[in-house]
Motif scaffolding. Sequence first.
Motif, PDB file in Angstrom:
ATOM      1  N   LYS A 177       0.852  -1.189   0.000  1.00 15.23           N
ATOM      2  CA  LYS A 177       0.000   0.000   0.000  1.00 15.23           C
ATOM      3  C   LYS A 177       0.889   1.241   0.000  1.00 15.23           C
ATOM      4  O   LYS A 177       1.600   1.507   0.968  1.00 15.23           O
ATOM      5  CB  LYS A 177      -0.910   0.006   1.224  1.00 15.23           C
ATOM      6  CG  LYS A 177      -1.882  -1.169   1.274  1.00 15.23           C
ATOM      7  CD  LYS A 177      -2.667  -1.163   2.573  1.00 15.23           C
ATOM      8  CE  LYS A 177      -3.587  -2.372   2.669  1.00 15.23           C
ATOM      9  NZ  LYS A 177      -4.259  -2.450   3.996  1.00 15.23           N
ATOM     10  N   MET A 178       0.824   1.997  -1.076  1.00 11.17           N
ATOM     11  CA  MET A 178       1.738   3.121  -1.236  1.00 11.17           C
ATOM     12  C   MET A 178       1.508   4.226  -0.213  1.00 11.17           C
ATOM     13  O   MET A 178       2.435   4.937   0.160  1.00 11.17           O
ATOM     14  CB  MET A 178       1.626   3.693  -2.650  1.00 11.17           C
ATOM     15  CG  MET A 178       2.283   2.817  -3.716  1.00 11.17           C
ATOM     16  SD  MET A 178       4.067   2.568  -3.413  1.00 11.17           S
ATOM     17  CE  MET A 178       4.102   0.841  -2.927  1.00 11.17           C
ATOM     18  N   ASP A 179       0.279   4.367   0.309  1.00 12.46           N
ATOM     19  CA  ASP A 179       0.048   5.396   1.323  1.00 12.46           C
ATOM     20  C   ASP A 179       0.767   5.027   2.616  1.00 12.46           C
ATOM     21  O   ASP A 179       1.311   5.897   3.312  1.00 12.46           O
ATOM     22  CB  ASP A 179      -1.445   5.593   1.579  1.00 12.46           C
ATOM     23  CG  ASP A 179      -2.177   4.310   1.953  1.00 12.46           C
ATOM     24  OD1 ASP A 179      -1.668   3.220   1.620  1.00 12.46           O
ATOM     25  OD2 ASP A 179      -3.242   4.394   2.576  1.00 12.46           O
ATOM     26  N   VAL A 180       0.816   3.730   2.923  1.00  8.33           N
ATOM     27  CA  VAL A 180       1.545   3.264   4.103  1.00  8.33           C
ATOM     28  C   VAL A 180       3.045   3.462   3.902  1.00  8.33           C
ATOM     29  O   VAL A 180       3.762   3.915   4.799  1.00  8.33           O
ATOM     30  CB  VAL A 180       1.232   1.778   4.387  1.00  8.33           C
ATOM     31  CG1 VAL A 180       2.110   1.247   5.524  1.00  8.33           C
ATOM     32  CG2 VAL A 180      -0.240   1.599   4.716  1.00  8.33           C
ATOM     33  N   VAL A 181       3.527   3.126   2.706  1.00  8.67           N
ATOM     34  CA  VAL A 181       4.950   3.293   2.392  1.00  8.67           C
ATOM     35  C   VAL A 181       5.366   4.750   2.566  1.00  8.67           C
ATOM     36  O   VAL A 181       6.371   5.057   3.220  1.00  8.67           O
ATOM     37  CB  VAL A 181       5.242   2.818   0.949  1.00  8.67           C
ATOM     38  CG1 VAL A 181       6.686   3.126   0.578  1.00  8.67           C
ATOM     39  CG2 VAL A 181       4.955   1.321   0.808  1.00  8.67           C
ATOM     40  N   ARG A 182       4.590   5.651   2.007  1.00  8.15           N
ATOM     41  CA  ARG A 182       4.944   7.075   2.076  1.00  8.15           C
ATOM     42  C   ARG A 182       4.903   7.599   3.505  1.00  8.15           C
ATOM     43  O   ARG A 182       5.698   8.465   3.887  1.00  8.15           O
ATOM     44  CB  ARG A 182       3.997   7.892   1.198  1.00  8.15           C
ATOM     45  CG  ARG A 182       4.160   7.623  -0.298  1.00  8.15           C
ATOM     46  CD  ARG A 182       3.322   8.582  -1.128  1.00  8.15           C
ATOM     47  NE  ARG A 182       3.401   8.257  -2.552  1.00  8.15           N
ATOM     48  CZ  ARG A 182       2.513   7.522  -3.188  1.00  8.15           C
ATOM     49  NH1 ARG A 182       1.477   7.015  -2.541  1.00  8.15           N
ATOM     50  NH2 ARG A 182       2.650   7.270  -4.483  1.00  8.15           N
ATOM     51  N   ALA A 183       3.982   7.076   4.315  1.00  9.38           N
ATOM     52  CA  ALA A 183       3.824   7.562   5.685  1.00  9.38           C
ATOM     53  C   ALA A 183       4.953   7.101   6.605  1.00  9.38           C
ATOM     54  O   ALA A 183       5.314   7.823   7.540  1.00  9.38           O
ATOM     55  CB  ALA A 183       2.475   7.101   6.245  1.00  9.38           C
ATOM     56  N   LEU A 184       5.529   5.928   6.346  1.00  8.50           N
ATOM     57  CA  LEU A 184       6.451   5.337   7.310  1.00  8.50           C
ATOM     58  C   LEU A 184       7.903   5.229   6.850  1.00  8.50           C
ATOM     59  O   LEU A 184       8.816   5.239   7.671  1.00  8.50           O
ATOM     60  CB  LEU A 184       5.965   3.925   7.686  1.00  8.50           C
ATOM     61  CG  LEU A 184       4.675   3.820   8.487  1.00  8.50           C
ATOM     62  CD1 LEU A 184       4.282   2.352   8.653  1.00  8.50           C
ATOM     63  CD2 LEU A 184       4.824   4.470   9.860  1.00  8.50           C
ATOM     64  N   ALA A 185       8.138   5.124   5.562  1.00 10.94           N
ATOM     65  CA  ALA A 185       9.461   4.726   5.070  1.00 10.94           C
ATOM     66  C   ALA A 185      10.521   5.810   5.244  1.00 10.94           C
ATOM     67  O   ALA A 185      10.312   6.966   4.890  1.00 10.94           O
ATOM     68  CB  ALA A 185       9.382   4.315   3.609  1.00 10.94           C
ATOM     69  N   ASP A 186      11.664   5.417   5.789  1.00 11.89           N
ATOM     70  CA  ASP A 186      12.881   6.229   5.713  1.00 11.89           C
ATOM     71  C   ASP A 186      13.674   5.841   4.471  1.00 11.89           C
ATOM     72  O   ASP A 186      14.441   6.640   3.934  1.00 11.89           O
ATOM     73  CB  ASP A 186      13.763   5.989   6.948  1.00 11.89           C
ATOM     74  CG  ASP A 186      13.084   6.396   8.235  1.00 11.89           C
ATOM     75  OD1 ASP A 186      12.538   7.508   8.291  1.00 11.89           O
ATOM     76  OD2 ASP A 186      13.094   5.590   9.193  1.00 11.89           O
ATOM     77  N   ARG A 187      13.446   4.612   4.039  1.00 13.50           N
ATOM     78  CA  ARG A 187      14.206   4.034   2.931  1.00 13.50           C
ATOM     79  C   ARG A 187      13.343   2.976   2.265  1.00 13.50           C
ATOM     80  O   ARG A 187      12.534   2.319   2.927  1.00 13.50           O
ATOM     81  CB  ARG A 187      15.475   3.401   3.500  1.00 13.50           C
ATOM     82  CG  ARG A 187      16.275   2.505   2.574  1.00 13.50           C
ATOM     83  CD  ARG A 187      17.301   1.763   3.397  1.00 13.50           C
ATOM     84  NE  ARG A 187      18.127   0.854   2.641  1.00 13.50           N
ATOM     85  CZ  ARG A 187      18.879  -0.111   3.197  1.00 13.50           C
ATOM     86  NH1 ARG A 187      18.908  -0.245   4.502  1.00 13.50           N
ATOM     87  NH2 ARG A 187      19.614  -0.902   2.444  1.00 13.50           N
ATOM     88  N   ILE A 188      13.497   2.830   0.974  1.00 11.92           N
ATOM     89  CA  ILE A 188      12.766   1.806   0.232  1.00 11.92           C
ATOM     90  C   ILE A 188      13.758   0.960  -0.545  1.00 11.92           C
ATOM     91  O   ILE A 188      14.674   1.489  -1.180  1.00 11.92           O
ATOM     92  CB  ILE A 188      11.761   2.432  -0.756  1.00 11.92           C
ATOM     93  CG1 ILE A 188      10.672   3.205  -0.003  1.00 11.92           C
ATOM     94  CG2 ILE A 188      11.123   1.366  -1.637  1.00 11.92           C
ATOM     95  CD1 ILE A 188       9.714   3.944  -0.921  1.00 11.92           C
ATOM     96  N   ILE A 189      13.574  -0.356  -0.471  1.00 11.59           N
ATOM     97  CA  ILE A 189      14.297  -1.228  -1.386  1.00 11.59           C
ATOM     98  C   ILE A 189      13.265  -1.950  -2.255  1.00 11.59           C
ATOM     99  O   ILE A 189      12.173  -2.298  -1.789  1.00 11.59           O
ATOM    100  CB  ILE A 189      15.243  -2.220  -0.683  1.00 11.59           C
ATOM    101  CG1 ILE A 189      14.478  -3.249   0.145  1.00 11.59           C
ATOM    102  CG2 ILE A 189      16.242  -1.499   0.192  1.00 11.59           C
ATOM    103  CD1 ILE A 189      15.397  -4.319   0.744  1.00 11.59           C
ATOM    104  N   VAL A 190      13.600  -2.118  -3.509  1.00  9.21           N
ATOM    105  CA  VAL A 190      12.694  -2.729  -4.476  1.00  9.21           C
ATOM    106  C   VAL A 190      13.288  -4.039  -4.962  1.00  9.21           C
ATOM    107  O   VAL A 190      14.438  -4.087  -5.418  1.00  9.21           O
ATOM    108  CB  VAL A 190      12.455  -1.795  -5.684  1.00  9.21           C
ATOM    109  CG1 VAL A 190      11.445  -2.431  -6.651  1.00  9.21           C
ATOM    110  CG2 VAL A 190      11.954  -0.429  -5.227  1.00  9.21           C
ATOM    111  N   LEU A 191      12.513  -5.100  -4.846  1.00  4.85           N
ATOM    112  CA  LEU A 191      12.906  -6.398  -5.385  1.00  4.85           C
ATOM    113  C   LEU A 191      12.113  -6.669  -6.655  1.00  4.85           C
ATOM    114  O   LEU A 191      10.924  -6.333  -6.749  1.00  4.85           O
ATOM    115  CB  LEU A 191      12.654  -7.509  -4.369  1.00  4.85           C
ATOM    116  CG  LEU A 191      13.467  -7.482  -3.073  1.00  4.85           C
ATOM    117  CD1 LEU A 191      13.106  -8.679  -2.193  1.00  4.85           C
ATOM    118  CD2 LEU A 191      14.966  -7.469  -3.349  1.00  4.85           C
TER     119      LEU A 191
END
Length: 254
Positions: free
Chosen positions: A208-222
């Motif tokens: 869920k991208m809204d959750v990602v944007r709200a919490l992430a300091d960093r993102i890794i993509v597999l």
Amino acid sequence: MSKPSLITQDLTIRFGGHVAVNAVSCDFRPGELTVIVGPNGAGKTTYFNLISGQLRATSGRVLKDGTDLTKMAPSTRAHHGVGRAFQLTNLFPELSVLENIRLAVQARSGDGWRIFRSARSLTELTARAERYLEATKLQGVAHQAASELSHGDQRKLEVALLMAMEPDIYMFDEPTAGMSLDHAPDVLELIAEIKHDTSKTVLLVEHKMDVVRALADRIIVLHNGTLLADGNPEEVMSSQLVKDVYLGKGVEPA
């Protein structure tokens, strides 16, 4: 910059001829919440399973504060401070929510499963359990059997049990999956509070991208089991390569 608390070095697992996770190397640091994203079948949960020990790596290593966890069982990794929410779900389904949390507190204290204990010890364990009960807003169902909880409250119990074990590494695999709009904010608020403890490292699989944007300091993509991108949320989410992967254009990592 703080030293990594968790490292995966060329972590790989093969199922027959299929490489589900392909030589993924990442460092994770205290005070950082990393969200792992990718299309279906990207290897996100498999990567999580390799870190927490549900799956044994074909090759590569998992290191926690310099200790090699690669061949350790999930329970041993938990003892070393690697905690994953589902590992403790409904520890005893027929016991109450409070009793489940108290048993997790007891296990963390090293008190074992002693039948005979002092009243003072039991009172202290209960008091500590009640703090986690309050933190997760489960006071209203404290005396309800764990098996009778709504899905949303079961997910909150997962977090309460994990918090009671006091890990250094928190791992959440789609923590709001199947939750109602009323319950999801409670769990996200709990994760945000854990994130603010700079001694803790948080890993989150989420779509869920809204959750990602709200919490992430960093993102890794597999993508197809391979690390495609790693960076701050703005950079990663604006990457054309990442957008192409989510649009299903069959992009291969450079």
